[in-house]
Design a protein around this motif. Structure first.
Motif, PDB file in Angstrom:
ATOM      1  N   PRO A  20       0.826  -1.215   0.000  1.00 34.55           N
ATOM      2  CA  PRO A  20       0.000   0.000   0.000  1.00 34.55           C
ATOM      3  C   PRO A  20       0.855   1.258   0.000  1.00 34.55           C
ATOM      4  CG  PRO A  20       0.127  -0.864   2.215  1.00 34.55           C
ATOM      5  CD  PRO A  20       0.844  -1.856   1.320  1.00 34.55           C
ATOM      6  N   ALA A  21       0.386   2.269  -0.673  1.00 39.34           N
ATOM      7  CA  ALA A  21       1.036   3.575  -0.608  1.00 39.34           C
ATOM      8  C   ALA A  21       0.792   4.145   0.787  1.00 39.34           C
ATOM      9  CB  ALA A  21       0.449   4.493  -1.671  1.00 39.34           C
ATOM     10  N   PRO A  22       1.723   4.930   1.298  1.00 37.38           N
ATOM     11  CA  PRO A  22       1.533   5.482   2.645  1.00 37.38           C
ATOM     12  C   PRO A  22       0.205   6.212   2.819  1.00 37.38           C
ATOM     13  CG  PRO A  22       3.765   5.889   1.913  1.00 37.38           C
ATOM     14  CD  PRO A  22       3.025   5.310   0.736  1.00 37.38           C
ATOM     15  N   GLU A  23      -0.250   6.918   1.775  1.00 38.53           N
ATOM     16  CA  GLU A  23      -1.506   7.663   1.923  1.00 38.53           C
ATOM     17  C   GLU A  23      -2.715   6.754   2.101  1.00 38.53           C
ATOM     18  OE1 GLU A  23      -0.305   7.820  -2.491  1.00 38.53           O
ATOM     19  OE2 GLU A  23       0.680   8.320  -0.627  1.00 38.53           O
ATOM     20  N   HIS A  24      -2.609   5.514   1.684  1.00 37.29           N
ATOM     21  CA  HIS A  24      -3.722   4.579   1.868  1.00 37.29           C
ATOM     22  C   HIS A  24      -3.846   4.164   3.332  1.00 37.29           C
ATOM     23  CE1 HIS A  24      -4.697   3.755  -2.424  1.00 37.29           C
ATOM     24  NE2 HIS A  24      -3.518   4.333  -2.544  1.00 37.29           N
ATOM     25  N   VAL A  25      -2.739   4.160   4.047  1.00 32.59           N
ATOM     26  CA  VAL A  25      -2.756   3.791   5.461  1.00 32.59           C
ATOM     27  C   VAL A  25      -2.911   5.034   6.338  1.00 32.59           C
ATOM     28  CG1 VAL A  25      -1.439   2.687   7.321  1.00 32.59           C
ATOM     29  CG2 VAL A  25      -1.339   1.748   5.007  1.00 32.59           C
ATOM     30  N   LEU A  26      -2.198   6.103   5.977  1.00 33.46           N
ATOM     31  CA  LEU A  26      -2.222   7.317   6.790  1.00 33.46           C
ATOM     32  C   LEU A  26      -3.523   8.099   6.649  1.00 33.46           C
ATOM     33  CD1 LEU A  26       1.390   8.627   6.084  1.00 33.46           C
ATOM     34  CD2 LEU A  26       0.580   7.437   8.132  1.00 33.46           C
ATOM     35  N   GLY A  27      -4.121   8.033   5.471  1.00 36.82           N
ATOM     36  CA  GLY A  27      -5.349   8.777   5.235  1.00 36.82           C
ATOM     37  C   GLY A  27      -5.117  10.151   4.647  1.00 36.82           C
ATOM     38  N   PHE A  28      -3.872  10.462   4.311  1.00 37.98           N
ATOM     39  CA  PHE A  28      -3.537  11.738   3.681  1.00 37.98           C
ATOM     40  C   PHE A  28      -2.264  11.565   2.865  1.00 37.98           C
ATOM     41  CE2 PHE A  28      -1.969  11.730   8.060  1.00 37.98           C
ATOM     42  CZ  PHE A  28      -0.604  11.978   7.900  1.00 37.98           C
ATOM     43  N   GLN A  29      -2.061  12.447   1.898  1.00 37.79           N
ATOM     44  CA  GLN A  29      -0.877  12.398   1.049  1.00 37.79           C
ATOM     45  C   GLN A  29       0.369  12.721   1.875  1.00 37.79           C
ATOM     46  OE1 GLN A  29      -0.460  11.771  -2.294  1.00 37.79           O
ATOM     47  NE2 GLN A  29      -2.613  11.298  -2.562  1.00 37.79           N
ATOM     48  N   VAL A  30       1.465  12.052   1.575  1.00 37.80           N
ATOM     49  CA  VAL A  30       2.732  12.350   2.237  1.00 37.80           C
ATOM     50  C   VAL A  30       3.097  13.804   1.942  1.00 37.80           C
ATOM     51  CG1 VAL A  30       5.193  11.800   2.300  1.00 37.80           C
ATOM     52  CG2 VAL A  30       3.506   9.964   2.110  1.00 37.80           C
ATOM     53  N   GLY A  31       3.429  14.554   2.959  1.00 29.44           N
ATOM     54  CA  GLY A  31       3.761  15.961   2.813  1.00 29.44           C
ATOM     55  C   GLY A  31       2.588  16.894   3.061  1.00 29.44           C
ATOM     56  N   GLU A  32       1.378  16.351   3.015  1.00 32.20           N
ATOM     57  CA  GLU A  32       0.192  17.175   3.268  1.00 32.20           C
ATOM     58  C   GLU A  32       0.083  17.518   4.754  1.00 32.20           C
ATOM     59  OE1 GLU A  32      -4.649  16.880   2.540  1.00 32.20           O
ATOM     60  OE2 GLU A  32      -3.349  15.271   1.872  1.00 32.20           O
ATOM     61  N   TRP A  33       0.400  16.537   5.591  1.00 28.95           N
ATOM     62  CA  TRP A  33       0.397  16.695   7.041  1.00 28.95           C
ATOM     63  C   TRP A  33       1.663  16.057   7.577  1.00 28.95           C
ATOM     64  CZ3 TRP A  33      -3.467  19.414   9.279  1.00 28.95           C
ATOM     65  CH2 TRP A  33      -4.646  19.553   8.582  1.00 28.95           C
ATOM     66  N   HIS A  34       2.031  16.423   8.787  1.00 35.93           N
ATOM     67  CA  HIS A  34       3.133  15.737   9.465  1.00 35.93           C
ATOM     68  C   HIS A  34       2.563  14.464  10.087  1.00 35.93           C
ATOM     69  CE1 HIS A  34       6.098  18.878   9.051  1.00 35.93           C
ATOM     70  NE2 HIS A  34       5.152  19.756   9.356  1.00 35.93           N
ATOM     71  N   ALA A  35       3.155  13.340   9.741  1.00 39.12           N
ATOM     72  CA  ALA A  35       2.696  12.074  10.308  1.00 39.12           C
ATOM     73  C   ALA A  35       3.281  11.918  11.709  1.00 39.12           C
ATOM     74  CB  ALA A  35       3.126  10.912   9.430  1.00 39.12           C
ATOM     75  N   ARG A  36       2.429  11.483  12.627  1.00 39.06           N
ATOM     76  CA  ARG A  36       2.873  11.218  13.988  1.00 39.06           C
ATOM     77  C   ARG A  36       3.612   9.883  14.026  1.00 39.06           C
ATOM     78  NH1 ARG A  36      -2.685  11.821  14.807  1.00 39.06           N
ATOM     79  NH2 ARG A  36      -2.647   9.633  15.455  1.00 39.06           N
ATOM     80  N   HIS A  37       4.352   9.680  15.099  1.00 42.40           N
ATOM     81  CA  HIS A  37       5.104   8.437  15.270  1.00 42.40           C
ATOM     82  C   HIS A  37       4.194   7.223  15.191  1.00 42.40           C
ATOM     83  CE1 HIS A  37       6.808   5.139  17.702  1.00 42.40           C
ATOM     84  NE2 HIS A  37       7.915   5.457  17.068  1.00 42.40           N
ATOM     85  N   ASP A  38       3.058   7.262  15.856  1.00 39.03           N
ATOM     86  CA  ASP A  38       2.153   6.105  15.860  1.00 39.03           C
ATOM     87  C   ASP A  38       1.587   5.825  14.467  1.00 39.03           C
ATOM     88  OD1 ASP A  38      -1.099   7.303  16.427  1.00 39.03           O
ATOM     89  OD2 ASP A  38       0.661   8.605  16.461  1.00 39.03           O
TER      90      ASP A  38
END
Length: 57
Positions: A20-38
């Protein structure tokens, strides 16, 4: 969309389509928001679960 599609030709490797692309798991595009550690940890847990039982060369 496959996150590492462009890198596969550089590595001369095929990239698994089920990764999966990170945005599929994170729920947002990489760079759109800062991803938290969890959230980052959760992404790697998903990758590990999907790669379980694979025969890596």
């Amino acid at each position: 969309m496959l996150y590492l599609a462009g890198a596969s030709s550089l590595l001369n490797e095929t990239v698994a389509r089920e990764v999966p692309a990170p945005e599929h798991v994170l729920g947002f595009q990489v760079g759109e928001w800062h991803a938290r550690h969890d959230q980052i940890q959760r992404y790697f847990e998903v990758l590990a679960a999907q790669s379980a039982g694979r025969n890596w060369k």
